[in-house]
Every structure is written in C-alpha cells, then in structure tokens.
Motif scaffolding. Structure first.
Motif, mmCIF file in Angstrom:
data_model
loop_
_atom_site.group_PDB
_atom_site.id
_atom_site.type_symbol
_atom_site.label_atom_id
_atom_site.label_comp_id
_atom_site.label_asym_id
_atom_site.label_seq_id
_atom_site.Cartn_x
_atom_site.Cartn_y
_atom_site.Cartn_z
ATOM 1 N N ARG A 38 11.463 12.711 -51.964
ATOM 2 C CA ARG A 38 11.736 11.073 -52.213
ATOM 3 C C ARG A 38 13.408 10.408 -51.424
ATOM 4 O O ARG A 38 13.964 11.074 -51.723
ATOM 5 C CB ARG A 38 11.361 10.918 -52.819
ATOM 6 N N GLN A 39 12.861 9.223 -51.531
ATOM 7 C CA GLN A 39 14.362 8.618 -51.381
ATOM 8 C C GLN A 39 13.902 6.998 -51.232
ATOM 9 O O GLN A 39 12.754 6.604 -51.541
ATOM 10 C CB GLN A 39 14.354 8.234 -49.665
ATOM 11 N N ASN A 84 3.749 11.175 -67.058
ATOM 12 C CA ASN A 84 5.267 10.728 -66.983
ATOM 13 C C ASN A 84 6.282 10.323 -67.198
ATOM 14 O O ASN A 84 7.364 9.832 -66.515
ATOM 15 C CB ASN A 84 5.754 11.709 -68.422
ATOM 16 N N LEU A 85 5.357 8.866 -65.851
ATOM 17 C CA LEU A 85 6.459 8.484 -64.737
ATOM 18 C C LEU A 85 6.804 7.496 -65.509
ATOM 19 O O LEU A 85 6.963 6.952 -66.621
ATOM 20 C CB LEU A 85 4.878 7.783 -63.485
ATOM 21 N N LYS A 86 7.750 7.533 -64.711
ATOM 22 C CA LYS A 86 9.129 6.799 -65.431
ATOM 23 C C LYS A 86 9.917 5.880 -64.416
ATOM 24 O O LYS A 86 9.257 5.867 -63.160
ATOM 25 C CB LYS A 86 10.945 7.257 -65.627
ATOM 26 N N PRO A 87 10.490 4.471 -64.326
ATOM 27 C CA PRO A 87 10.956 3.361 -63.428
ATOM 28 C C PRO A 87 12.037 4.205 -62.156
ATOM 29 O O PRO A 87 11.015 3.782 -61.403
ATOM 30 C CB PRO A 87 11.829 2.014 -64.384
ATOM 31 N N GLU A 88 12.250 5.013 -62.796
ATOM 32 C CA GLU A 88 13.290 4.986 -61.641
ATOM 33 C C GLU A 88 12.404 6.466 -60.688
ATOM 34 O O GLU A 88 13.316 7.160 -59.740
ATOM 35 C CB GLU A 88 14.744 6.186 -62.507
ATOM 36 N N ASP A 89 11.205 6.729 -60.760
ATOM 37 C CA ASP A 89 10.708 7.796 -59.981
ATOM 38 C C ASP A 89 9.876 6.671 -59.043
ATOM 39 O O ASP A 89 9.269 7.164 -57.412
ATOM 40 C CB ASP A 89 9.470 7.803 -61.097
ATOM 41 N N ALA A 90 10.062 5.439 -58.979
ATOM 42 C CA ALA A 90 9.824 4.670 -57.850
ATOM 43 C C ALA A 90 10.737 4.549 -56.601
ATOM 44 O O ALA A 90 12.216 5.247 -56.825
ATOM 45 C CB ALA A 90 9.943 3.256 -58.220
ATOM 46 N N ALA A 91 10.564 5.210 -55.578
ATOM 47 C CA ALA A 91 10.784 5.920 -54.226
ATOM 48 C C ALA A 91 9.334 5.770 -53.134
ATOM 49 O O ALA A 91 8.528 5.515 -53.856
ATOM 50 C CB ALA A 91 11.723 6.968 -54.800
ATOM 51 N N PRO A 106 9.595 32.050 -35.335
ATOM 52 C CA PRO A 106 10.464 30.912 -36.112
ATOM 53 C C PRO A 106 9.218 30.005 -36.592
ATOM 54 O O PRO A 106 9.033 29.218 -36.013
ATOM 55 C CB PRO A 106 11.493 31.173 -35.585
ATOM 56 N N ALA A 107 9.776 29.651 -37.903
ATOM 57 C CA ALA A 107 9.268 28.405 -38.671
ATOM 58 C C ALA A 107 10.123 27.123 -38.223
ATOM 59 O O ALA A 107 11.193 27.197 -37.916
ATOM 60 C CB ALA A 107 9.391 28.393 -40.162
ATOM 61 N N SER A 108 9.214 26.629 -37.963
ATOM 62 C CA SER A 108 10.044 24.891 -37.975
ATOM 63 C C SER A 108 9.708 24.271 -38.777
ATOM 64 O O SER A 108 9.010 23.969 -39.441
ATOM 65 C CB SER A 108 9.571 24.857 -36.542
ATOM 66 N N ASP A 109 10.648 23.082 -38.892
ATOM 67 C CA ASP A 109 10.391 21.557 -39.855
ATOM 68 C C ASP A 109 9.440 20.241 -39.350
ATOM 69 O O ASP A 109 9.674 19.768 -38.521
ATOM 70 C CB ASP A 109 11.458 21.404 -40.627
ATOM 71 N N TYR A 110 8.267 20.208 -40.372
ATOM 72 C CA TYR A 110 7.842 19.211 -39.739
ATOM 73 C C TYR A 110 7.801 17.583 -41.187
ATOM 74 O O TYR A 110 7.928 18.618 -42.240
ATOM 75 C CB TYR A 110 5.837 19.144 -39.945
ATOM 76 N N TRP A 111 7.686 16.573 -40.957
ATOM 77 C CA TRP A 111 7.767 15.861 -41.980
ATOM 78 C C TRP A 111 6.509 14.124 -42.201
ATOM 79 O O TRP A 111 5.804 14.646 -40.916
ATOM 80 C CB TRP A 111 9.557 14.641 -41.904
ATOM 81 N N GLY A 112 6.623 14.331 -43.057
ATOM 82 C CA GLY A 112 4.977 13.144 -43.101
ATOM 83 C C GLY A 112 6.195 11.796 -43.236
ATOM 84 O O GLY A 112 6.966 12.115 -42.763
ATOM 85 N N GLN A 113 5.161 11.181 -43.072
ATOM 86 C CA GLN A 113 5.669 9.595 -42.998
ATOM 87 C C GLN A 113 6.249 8.999 -43.728
ATOM 88 O O GLN A 113 7.108 7.659 -43.493
ATOM 89 C CB GLN A 113 4.609 8.563 -41.837
ATOM 90 N N GLY A 114 5.951 9.644 -45.180
ATOM 91 C CA GLY A 114 6.225 8.799 -46.889
ATOM 92 C C GLY A 114 4.995 8.034 -47.233
ATOM 93 O O GLY A 114 4.275 7.480 -45.976
ATOM 94 N N THR A 115 5.014 8.478 -48.771
ATOM 95 C CA THR A 115 4.313 7.337 -48.877
ATOM 96 C C THR A 115 5.080 6.306 -50.773
ATOM 97 O O THR A 115 5.924 7.520 -50.808
ATOM 98 C CB THR A 115 2.734 7.733 -49.623
ATOM 99 N N GLN A 116 4.703 4.992 -50.426
ATOM 100 C CA GLN A 116 5.329 4.393 -51.566
ATOM 101 C C GLN A 116 4.604 4.404 -52.665
ATOM 102 O O GLN A 116 3.292 4.454 -52.932
ATOM 103 C CB GLN A 116 5.626 3.090 -51.728
ATOM 104 N N VAL A 117 5.698 4.505 -53.764
ATOM 105 C CA VAL A 117 4.845 4.380 -55.674
ATOM 106 C C VAL A 117 5.380 3.431 -56.287
ATOM 107 O O VAL A 117 7.574 3.856 -55.801
ATOM 108 C CB VAL A 117 5.760 6.031 -55.486
ATOM 109 N N THR A 118 5.341 2.762 -56.484
ATOM 110 C CA THR A 118 6.239 1.931 -56.985
ATOM 111 C C THR A 118 5.630 2.183 -59.103
ATOM 112 O O THR A 118 4.174 2.684 -59.336
ATOM 113 C CB THR A 118 5.502 0.495 -56.704
ATOM 114 N N VAL A 119 6.140 1.971 -59.924
ATOM 115 C CA VAL A 119 5.866 2.341 -61.432
ATOM 116 C C VAL A 119 6.528 0.956 -61.672
ATOM 117 O O VAL A 119 7.901 0.843 -62.084
ATOM 118 C CB VAL A 119 7.600 3.492 -61.870
ATOM 119 N N SER A 120 5.390 0.491 -63.124
ATOM 120 C CA SER A 120 5.785 -0.785 -63.308
ATOM 121 C C SER A 120 6.296 -0.459 -64.982
ATOM 122 O O SER A 120 5.422 0.300 -65.574
ATOM 123 C CB SER A 120 4.190 -1.628 -63.333
ATOM 124 N N SER A 121 6.866 -0.884 -65.978
ATOM 125 C CA SER A 121 7.214 -0.851 -67.048
ATOM 126 C C SER A 121 6.896 -1.196 -67.949
ATOM 127 O O SER A 121 6.209 -2.265 -67.522
ATOM 128 C CB SER A 121 8.741 -1.008 -66.934
#
Length: 121
Positions: A38-39, A84-91, A106-121
């Motif tokens: 996550r980022q 048990n999501l926390k606000p700091e899990d938003a990313a 040999p194995a190669s690395d692949y990435w997804g495009q990312g999905t947003q997670v928002t956590v409301s407190s």
C-alpha cells in the motif's frame, strides 16, 4: 501479456472490514509469490503481506493479526481480508506477483494498477 487487476477497494469504517482481490490473467505458467503493498500520500509503497507458492505467509507488523492473505488456486486470484480497519489503513493498495510465463524460466515481477481504500472514523 500478463495483467494483474485489483478489486474490492472503497470506503470502509473504522473497526470494520474490507476484502481486496487481485486476479492475474494472461499466459502464466506458475506464480511464485503473491504480495500486497500500500501507498499513502507522500509515502513510499510499503509491504503488507506475502503468500508464497509453498504456502508461507508473512505480514508487516502494522497489519499482523488484522489482515489475512489467501489464494484461490484455480483462479490465480488472491485476496487481502482486512479486519478491524483503522484510519491509517487508508491508502492505495497494490497487488504484486512474482510469476513465470514459461516453465523453468526466471520469475518476473508484475504489478496491479492499485485500488483506493478509504477508512471513515
């Protein structure tokens, strides 16, 4: 061509749960490792969880005991159950895989495009 696609992001509540999924499609011989990162804004991408082809799992301390990584073997899909999501899990959450498109290469690395997670407190 190999493609990783995340799904399941969105809005969760503090103390609640969300489940992310990542599906690998394309010409795949074998998957060596399935990983979640996550980022947060202004921060580097951070490791969260890994599941190897031999069934070994490892978690970052920040999510140990709250997040669980699993796999649907028949579907080349893996999941991240987030409890048990926390606000700091938003990313933005990214799936990553080390995989082979041909046996005995040999194995190669692949990435997804990312999905947003928002956590409301």
């Amino acid at each position: 061509q190999v493609r990783l696609m995340e799904s399941g992001g969105g809005l969760g509540q503090a103390g609640g749960s969300l489940k992310l999924s990542c599906t690998a499609s394309g010409r795949i011989s074998s998957i060596a490792a399935m990983v979640w990162y996550r980022q947060r804004p202004g921060s580097e991408r951070a490791f969260l969880a890994v599941l190897t082809s031999t069934g070994i799992t490892r978690y970052a301390d920040s999510v140990q005991g709250r997040f669980t990584i699993t796999r649907d073997n028949a579907e080349n899909t893996w999941h991240l159950q987030m409890n048990n999501l926390k606000p700091e899990d938003a990313a933005v959450y990214f799936c990553h895989s080390s995989l082979r498109i041909r046996a005995f290469t040999p194995a190669s690395d692949y990435w997804g495009q990312g999905t947003q997670v928002t956590v409301s407190s």
